[in-house]
Design a protein around this motif. Sequence first.
Motif, short mmCIF file in Angstrom:
data_model
loop_
_atom_site.label_atom_id
_atom_site.label_comp_id
_atom_site.label_asym_id
_atom_site.label_seq_id
_atom_site.Cartn_x
_atom_site.Cartn_y
_atom_site.Cartn_z
N LEU A 1 0.84 -1.19 0.00
CA LEU A 1 0.00 0.00 0.00
C LEU A 1 0.88 1.25 0.00
O LEU A 1 2.00 1.21 0.53
CB LEU A 1 -0.90 0.03 1.24
CG LEU A 1 -2.21 -0.78 1.19
CD1 LEU A 1 -2.86 -0.77 2.56
CD2 LEU A 1 -3.16 -0.22 0.15
N PRO A 2 0.40 2.35 -0.58
CA PRO A 2 1.16 3.61 -0.46
C PRO A 2 1.29 4.02 1.00
O PRO A 2 0.45 3.67 1.85
CB PRO A 2 0.31 4.61 -1.25
CG PRO A 2 -0.52 3.77 -2.15
CD PRO A 2 -0.76 2.48 -1.45
N ALA A 3 2.34 4.77 1.29
CA ALA A 3 2.59 5.18 2.68
C ALA A 3 1.49 6.09 3.20
O ALA A 3 1.24 6.15 4.41
CB ALA A 3 3.94 5.89 2.77
N SER A 4 0.79 6.79 2.30
CA SER A 4 -0.26 7.71 2.73
C SER A 4 -1.57 7.00 3.06
O SER A 4 -2.50 7.63 3.54
CB SER A 4 -0.52 8.76 1.64
OG SER A 4 -0.89 8.12 0.42
N ILE A 5 -1.65 5.69 2.80
CA ILE A 5 -2.88 4.95 3.03
C ILE A 5 -2.58 3.78 3.96
O ILE A 5 -1.60 3.04 3.77
CB ILE A 5 -3.47 4.43 1.71
CG1 ILE A 5 -3.79 5.60 0.77
CG2 ILE A 5 -4.73 3.61 1.95
CD1 ILE A 5 -4.26 5.17 -0.59
N THR A 6 -3.42 3.59 4.97
CA THR A 6 -3.31 2.44 5.85
C THR A 6 -4.41 1.44 5.51
O THR A 6 -5.35 1.74 4.77
CB THR A 6 -3.44 2.87 7.32
OG1 THR A 6 -4.73 3.46 7.53
CG2 THR A 6 -2.36 3.87 7.68
N LEU A 7 -4.29 0.24 6.08
CA LEU A 7 -5.29 -0.79 5.81
C LEU A 7 -6.68 -0.37 6.26
O LEU A 7 -7.68 -0.72 5.64
CB LEU A 7 -4.89 -2.11 6.49
CG LEU A 7 -4.09 -3.10 5.66
CD1 LEU A 7 -3.69 -4.29 6.49
CD2 LEU A 7 -4.89 -3.53 4.44
N SER A 8 -6.77 0.37 7.33
CA SER A 8 -8.07 0.81 7.84
C SER A 8 -8.72 1.84 6.91
O SER A 8 -9.93 2.05 6.97
CB SER A 8 -7.92 1.40 9.24
OG SER A 8 -7.05 2.52 9.22
#
Length: 398
Positions: A42-49
């Motif tokens: 995932l991109p660093a700006s997006i988390t799994l939540s």
Amino acid sequence: MADLVKGISLESTRAPIDVWIGTSLGVLKGVCLPTGRATNYLPASITLSQTDKRKEVTVMCWEDESHDALYCGRRDGIVQKFSCQDRLFTAECDCTGGEGQFVGLGKHNEVLITCTDRGSLCYWPLDTDKTERCVGDDVSCMAVSPKAQLQVATGGKENDLKVWDGNKLDQPIFQAKNVKNDKLDLRVPVWVTRLGYTLNSGDQPVIAVGTGHHQLRLYDTRAQRRPVYSTVFGEHPITTLKMSQDGRSYFVGNSAGEMGRVELRTGGVVSRYRGFGGGVRCIEEWGEGEQSLIAATGLDRYLRVYSAHRPKLLHQVYLKLQCSCLLFSNESVKEPNLPEMKSLPETETETVDCESSGDEDQLWNRMETIKDTRNTIKKRSICHVEVKQSKKRKLRTK
């Protein structure tokens, strides 16, 4: 083309990745087939939540033949570039040239090609503005020619096959004609769901088509506007179609989890691949000849790898998310033992190992004894018949 946003990073592991998979929540998964391990990216700006359906990866394509980088087209109109060597997202751009979600994505030289289900076909050069063309309403799929530069094919519901040249988008260079009426002299409905170019296609390609009415058709644009043949596969809509590396057949899957290999010239089903618990979403092939492999994903959240010529299941990996598209990695070519994988059994059975005869006796002693009740059932049925006969006799005497 839209300005690229640089510097999107991601934690990565250096395990070899054989298959890249786009999922319904926007997570890019890399699968190592020998170990059966799947890694999330995932991109660093997006988390799994923060993942949701709006970030679903609907289409994927390679940047070039080196397979060093790939592009992911998301439902929200964002196209992300992922470096397979560095294991991180390096750029993204906003390609919402028209309304709707992506149904096709490709790249020729320095031009990115996108198409949405509302019929917006866009060419995105790096140095100039985009070129846009409406290719009809309700588009279901777009395929990019492997040989002819900037050539694409589109189709959809009541939107038959069209072939477009990116250098002149005024009108299609080929437009298919519907098949003849059926035996009742009724018009056959048009619903193109999947397209596939043959690998040796040039400016006048040969294209295989799958429809939502479980039809398979082959078009030779050099010969005629109607299909060379039209046959059926199963009883459910065709959801994916992939041409084979040898150009003699193609692989199809439908919404009922049926997958098969179809001969290109005759349209006959050569082999079937079983084991799916839901619709098949994407099929990819790697290798040539007897060593070629088939990878397929679907709604049952499994990645399955088969031998292409012998329909045997070689690998099965559970991915936890619904899968929408996949690509075979270039690292598969560097893996010398990949085609020598051991076949998995078609059905898994649980076995009990007994180390000694005493353990086996204890196992049998713990089992419950089941009595044969057939004799009692026969006695009850005989008594029931005798009671009925006695009642009839009494009625007759009266």
